[in-house]
Design a protein around this motif. Structure first.
Motif, PDB file in Angstrom:
ATOM      1  N   TYR A  80       0.176  22.886   4.061  1.00  0.00           N
ATOM      2  CA  TYR A  80       1.302  22.085   3.760  1.00  0.00           C
ATOM      3  C   TYR A  80       1.778  21.068   5.191  1.00  0.00           C
ATOM      4  CZ  TYR A  80       2.033  25.505   0.379  1.00  0.00           C
ATOM      5  OH  TYR A  80       1.830  26.532  -0.585  1.00  0.00           O
ATOM      6  N   CYS A  81       2.166  19.920   4.669  1.00  0.00           N
ATOM      7  CA  CYS A  81       2.485  19.089   5.686  1.00  0.00           C
ATOM      8  C   CYS A  81       4.065  18.958   6.065  1.00  0.00           C
ATOM      9  CB  CYS A  81       2.227  17.659   5.142  1.00  0.00           C
ATOM     10  SG  CYS A  81       3.016  16.905   3.871  1.00  0.00           S
ATOM     11  N   SER A  82       4.782  19.550   5.118  1.00  0.00           N
ATOM     12  CA  SER A  82       6.070  19.694   5.684  1.00  0.00           C
ATOM     13  C   SER A  82       6.788  20.905   4.877  1.00  0.00           C
ATOM     14  CB  SER A  82       6.863  18.373   5.252  1.00  0.00           C
ATOM     15  OG  SER A  82       6.863  18.469   3.563  1.00  0.00           O
ATOM     16  N   SER A  83       7.938  21.293   5.458  1.00  0.00           N
ATOM     17  CA  SER A  83       8.573  22.430   4.798  1.00  0.00           C
ATOM     18  C   SER A  83       9.089  22.073   3.324  1.00  0.00           C
ATOM     19  CB  SER A  83       9.776  22.936   5.506  1.00  0.00           C
ATOM     20  OG  SER A  83      10.557  21.681   5.716  1.00  0.00           O
ATOM     21  N   SER A  84       9.499  20.870   3.074  1.00  0.00           N
ATOM     22  CA  SER A  84       9.788  20.560   1.755  1.00  0.00           C
ATOM     23  C   SER A  84       8.599  20.606   0.735  1.00  0.00           C
ATOM     24  CB  SER A  84      10.053  19.004   1.591  1.00  0.00           C
ATOM     25  OG  SER A  84      10.527  18.339   0.380  1.00  0.00           O
ATOM     26  N   CYS A  85       7.439  20.316   1.216  1.00  0.00           N
ATOM     27  CA  CYS A  85       6.327  20.624   0.339  1.00  0.00           C
ATOM     28  C   CYS A  85       6.012  22.194  -0.063  1.00  0.00           C
ATOM     29  CB  CYS A  85       4.968  19.869   1.010  1.00  0.00           C
ATOM     30  SG  CYS A  85       4.785  18.104   0.673  1.00  0.00           S
ATOM     31  N   GLN A  86       6.140  22.741   1.187  1.00  0.00           N
ATOM     32  CA  GLN A  86       5.899  24.411   0.966  1.00  0.00           C
ATOM     33  C   GLN A  86       6.975  24.735   0.004  1.00  0.00           C
ATOM     34  OE1 GLN A  86       5.801  26.299   4.790  1.00  0.00           O
ATOM     35  NE2 GLN A  86       4.869  28.235   3.869  1.00  0.00           N
ATOM     36  N   LYS A  87       7.984  24.472   0.203  1.00  0.00           N
ATOM     37  CA  LYS A  87       9.265  24.976  -0.714  1.00  0.00           C
ATOM     38  C   LYS A  87       9.173  24.600  -1.942  1.00  0.00           C
ATOM     39  CE  LYS A  87      12.822  25.268   2.806  1.00  0.00           C
ATOM     40  NZ  LYS A  87      14.053  24.727   3.684  1.00  0.00           N
ATOM     41  N   ASN A  88       8.652  23.535  -2.321  1.00  0.00           N
ATOM     42  CA  ASN A  88       8.333  22.914  -3.561  1.00  0.00           C
ATOM     43  C   ASN A  88       7.214  23.547  -4.463  1.00  0.00           C
ATOM     44  OD1 ASN A  88      10.506  21.014  -3.364  1.00  0.00           O
ATOM     45  ND2 ASN A  88       9.156  19.331  -3.028  1.00  0.00           N
TER      46      ASN A  88
END
Length: 144
Positions: A111-119
């Motif tokens: 993942y490039c960001s925590s947002s991508c990981q959470k999504n």
């Protein structure tokens, strides 16, 4: 064919795709010692993501390790200075590997960001445990 794709990298996206397909065949056929078929498929996906998402640098280094010809030497010297790249499994954007984070559990999803990981978590959650089990079992079954 993979080497030709790397040598003709500048001619367009079709060369990038062809290099990826060639790499996929090579990766699948290489002996992943200690892994059963399902585990090999998971490893194939990981390596293929790295080669395809890594762009010219990854493709050049991948094929230069697997050919005895010196035709890639110049390309290899040039791309060694490029950052190592891979892709986020959610937004599919190529990013510097230093900025990507792997799933702490399965170590496969990036993942490039925590947002991508959470999504991605609602989807990834079920796959994550399955992939860990497959890799664990694949290694065990070949040790027996």
């Amino acid at each position: 064919m993979g080497v030709n794709c790397v040598l003709n990298w500048e001619t367009g996206k079709s060369q990038h795709v062809n290099a990826g397909y060639c790499a996929g065949v090579v990766i699948f056929l290489e002996d992943y010692e200690g892994l059963d078929f399902k585990a090999r498929c998971i490893k194939l996906k990981m390596r293929l993501d790295d080669v395809i998402g890594g762009g010219e640098r990854a493709a050049t280094l991948f094929f230069s390790k697997r050919t005895s010809c010196s035709c890639l030497d110049e390309n290899k010297r040039r791309v060694k200075t490029h950052p190592k790249m891979s892709i986020c499994c959610v937004c599919n954007e190529a990013k510097d590997c230093k900025t990507l984070r792997r799933c702490g559990s399965c170590k496969i999803a990036q993942y490039c960001s925590s947002s991508c990981q959470k999504n991605d978590w609602p989807i990834h959650e079920g796959h994550c445990e399955w992939m860990r089990c497959i890799l664990k079992e694949g290694t065990k079954s070949s040790e027996e």
